[in-house]
Design a protein around this motif. Structure first.
Motif, PDB file in Angstrom:
ATOM      1  N   THR A 128      12.234  11.307  18.131  1.00 24.56           N
ATOM      2  CA  THR A 128      10.987  11.998  17.820  1.00 24.56           C
ATOM      3  C   THR A 128       9.911  10.949  17.587  1.00 24.56           C
ATOM      4  O   THR A 128      10.111  10.020  16.803  1.00 24.56           O
ATOM      5  N   LEU A 130       5.771   9.930  16.747  1.00 28.60           N
ATOM      6  CA  LEU A 130       4.542  10.391  16.105  1.00 28.60           C
ATOM      7  C   LEU A 130       3.372  10.209  17.063  1.00 28.60           C
ATOM      8  O   LEU A 130       3.236   9.154  17.686  1.00 28.60           O
ATOM      9  N   TYR A 131       2.521  11.224  17.193  1.00 34.60           N
ATOM     10  CA  TYR A 131       1.359  11.103  18.070  1.00 34.60           C
ATOM     11  C   TYR A 131       0.177  11.820  17.441  1.00 34.60           C
ATOM     12  O   TYR A 131       0.340  12.724  16.611  1.00 34.60           O
ATOM     13  N   ARG A 132      -1.004  11.386  17.829  1.00 32.57           N
ATOM     14  CA  ARG A 132      -2.234  12.008  17.354  1.00 32.57           C
ATOM     15  C   ARG A 132      -2.738  12.972  18.422  1.00 32.57           C
ATOM     16  O   ARG A 132      -3.099  12.543  19.527  1.00 32.57           O
ATOM     17  N   ALA A 155       5.939  14.599  17.214  1.00 31.55           N
ATOM     18  CA  ALA A 155       5.494  15.139  15.926  1.00 31.55           C
ATOM     19  C   ALA A 155       4.031  14.775  15.732  1.00 31.55           C
ATOM     20  O   ALA A 155       3.666  13.603  15.818  1.00 31.55           O
ATOM     21  N   THR A 157       0.332  14.148  13.805  1.00 30.16           N
ATOM     22  CA  THR A 157      -0.029  13.447  12.565  1.00 30.16           C
ATOM     23  C   THR A 157      -0.533  14.454  11.526  1.00 30.16           C
ATOM     24  O   THR A 157      -1.700  14.442  11.129  1.00 30.16           O
ATOM     25  N   GLY A 161       4.267  17.307  10.735  1.00 29.38           N
ATOM     26  CA  GLY A 161       4.793  16.270  11.614  1.00 29.38           C
ATOM     27  C   GLY A 161       5.603  15.229  10.865  1.00 29.38           C
ATOM     28  O   GLY A 161       6.651  14.777  11.334  1.00 29.38           O
ATOM     29  N   VAL A 162       5.123  14.825   9.677  1.00 28.55           N
ATOM     30  CA  VAL A 162       5.854  13.852   8.876  1.00 28.55           C
ATOM     31  C   VAL A 162       7.192  14.438   8.418  1.00 28.55           C
ATOM     32  O   VAL A 162       8.219  13.757   8.415  1.00 28.55           O
ATOM     33  N   GLN A 164       8.862  16.575  10.053  1.00 29.09           N
ATOM     34  CA  GLN A 164       9.695  16.552  11.257  1.00 29.09           C
ATOM     35  C   GLN A 164      10.364  15.193  11.441  1.00 29.09           C
ATOM     36  O   GLN A 164      11.543  15.102  11.799  1.00 29.09           O
ATOM     37  N   LEU A 165       9.614  14.113  11.175  1.00 34.63           N
ATOM     38  CA  LEU A 165      10.182  12.773  11.277  1.00 34.63           C
ATOM     39  C   LEU A 165      11.282  12.565  10.233  1.00 34.63           C
ATOM     40  O   LEU A 165      12.350  12.009  10.536  1.00 34.63           O
ATOM     41  N   VAL A 175      13.513   7.819  15.409  1.00 37.79           N
ATOM     42  CA  VAL A 175      12.095   8.114  15.219  1.00 37.79           C
ATOM     43  C   VAL A 175      11.302   6.892  15.667  1.00 37.79           C
ATOM     44  O   VAL A 175      11.736   5.751  15.458  1.00 37.79           O
ATOM     45  N   LEU A 177       7.186   5.112  16.050  1.00 34.92           N
ATOM     46  CA  LEU A 177       5.744   5.182  15.780  1.00 34.92           C
ATOM     47  C   LEU A 177       5.098   3.822  15.989  1.00 34.92           C
ATOM     48  O   LEU A 177       5.780   2.799  16.115  1.00 34.92           O
TER      49      LEU A 177
END
Length: 288
Positions: A128, A130-132, A155, A157, A161-162, A164-165, A175, A177
């Motif tokens: 997974t 993290l994306y904006r 997930a 930002t 989403g956090v 989810q991480l 994970v 990022l």
């Protein structure tokens, strides 16, 4: 995104990498020549890092290549990918604990989670990232499916989403990022990056300090002449030789030094024009 732009995007997805990289190289130089603000930022950042000569000038074209290759990576046929350090991933997954990948804005950072998903995620170890989300709804709708696939999830930002991480790490999954991305105000601390204070996210350290989580440093090298990519992987301890500090500021400084070490391996492929030292934007409603 307009219909002509969408069609153009899909057209580029069918181009060979060598053609996209040639187009991107030209685009990188066009932006550099046309934007005094970008040019000043690039000059200041490369000076701070002590980058000179051919490596410094090559980064101008490489920045354009990073953009031009995206349609192919998101929507086109698979690209050749090699590995250096895949054994570190296999060893980490064998312990059935969470794995955290930290990747700077170096080389092709879009290829690292995709290559992982293709090799490991399809076989029971998903990742997974993290994306904006894009501020443009049409563009976000186009890219959302590209950020999800077999063994790959994204997930946003946000607080959700956090979570989810965190849940992925607790399940023993991976994970990923970009810790050199500037977070919103209140979600980071000021820590040195190439000798200058940069607002640095605390999320990376928080995830790394979860019980049992193993930290791997990774980046995707773009090979010349459209030959594909090589994903490089190293354990945290192999690069830093010290455990991650409990203090937020100290941990952020350590992660910045780790990113500097990776960038030093191939500085021509780092996005020196990225506004790394900008002031953080105000925290949006619902953001994590």
């Amino acid at each position: 995104m307009s219909l002509p732009m969408t069609r153009l995007f899909w057209l580029f997805a069918r181009w060979p990498l060598v053609a996209l990289h040639a187009l991107g190289w030209l685009g990188g130089w066009a932006v550099w020549l046309a934007s005094p603000t970008y040019r000043r930022r690039w000059a200041e950042h490369t000076r701070l890092a002590g980058l000179r000569g051919r490596e410094r000038w090559a980064s101008v074209g490489a920045a354009g290549q990073q953009v031009a290759e995206l349609p192919r990576l998101w929507f086109g046929p698979p690209v050749p990918v090699g590995w250096e350090g895949a054994a570190h991933i296999e060893a980490a997954l064998a312990q059935r604990r969470g794995v955290l990948f930290l990747t700077p804005h170096l080389g092709c950072f879009e290829i690292t989670p995709r290559a992982y998903a293709e090799r490991f995620g399809r076989h029971g170890a998903p990742i997974t990232v993290l994306y904006r989300p894009s501020r443009h709804a049409a563009l976000d709708a186009l890219l959302r499916p590209a950020r999800h696939g077999a063994g790959l999830a994204a997930a946003p930002t946000t607080l959700a989403g956090v979570r989810q991480l965190m849940q992925a790490l607790r399940r023993g999954e991976a994970v990923g990022l970009l810790p050199d991305q500037v977070p919103p105000e209140g979600l980071g601390v000021w820590a040195p990056f190439f000798g200058r204070p940069a607002y640095t996210m605390t999320l990376a350290a928080r995830l790394a300090q979860q019980p049992g989580v193993q930290v791997l440093l990774a980046w995707g090298e773009r090979l010349p002449w459209g030959r594909g990519y090589v994903v490089h992987v190293q354990p945290w301890a192999q690069v830093m030789h010290e455990p991650l500090a409990a203090d937020a500021v100290q941990a952020a400084a350590q992660i910045n030094r780790a990113m500097e070490a990776l960038i030093g391996r191939c500085p021509r492929q780092y996005l020196w024009g990225y506004a790394r030292y900008k002031a953080p934007r105000p925290l949006a409603p619902g953001a994590a």
